[in-house]
Design a protein around this motif. Structure first.
Motif: not given
Length: 110
Positions: A48-54, A74-75, A81-82
């Motif tokens: 679901r990487l496409a669901d990770v918010p900007e 991981y990110l 930039e997490a």
């Protein structure tokens, strides 16, 4: 902008304007979460990487900080930039910060 990769902050250090990613599992989310958080469970993250918010930085939270630390690593390794939120939702609730539940019950951190 300051490089925040590999950084960790506490719940009380979270800025008011932020993008918060909650990586706890579905039952934990339903029981209680931050009102402005986006939910992508750690177990579903790679699909679901496409669901990770900007957001730069993107603040990652779980119950106590362990899962969010792994997701942050991981990110960071994959272009985000997490920042890990140490203490997680347990500290959030302990500080009396707002919680909402999806279950219609009194919100709690499980």
């Amino acid at each position: 902008m300051e490089d925040v990769s590999d950084q960790e902050i506490t719940v009380s250090e979270l800025p008011a304007e932020r993008v918060l990613l909650d990586v706890r599992e579905n039952d934990e989310w339903v029981a209680g979460h931050a009102p402005d958080a986006v939910h992508v469970p750690m177990s579903e993250l790679t699909g679901r990487l496409a669901d990770v918010p900007e957001g730069a930085p993107l603040y990652v939270i779980c119950r106590s900080g362990g899962r969010s630390e792994r997701v942050t690593q991981y990110l960071d390794a994959n272009g985000w930039e997490a920042v890990n939120v140490a203490g997680g939702m347990s500290v959030w609730a302990g500080l009396g910060l707002p919680l909402v539940a999806e279950s219609g019950t009194t919100p709690e951190v499980i």
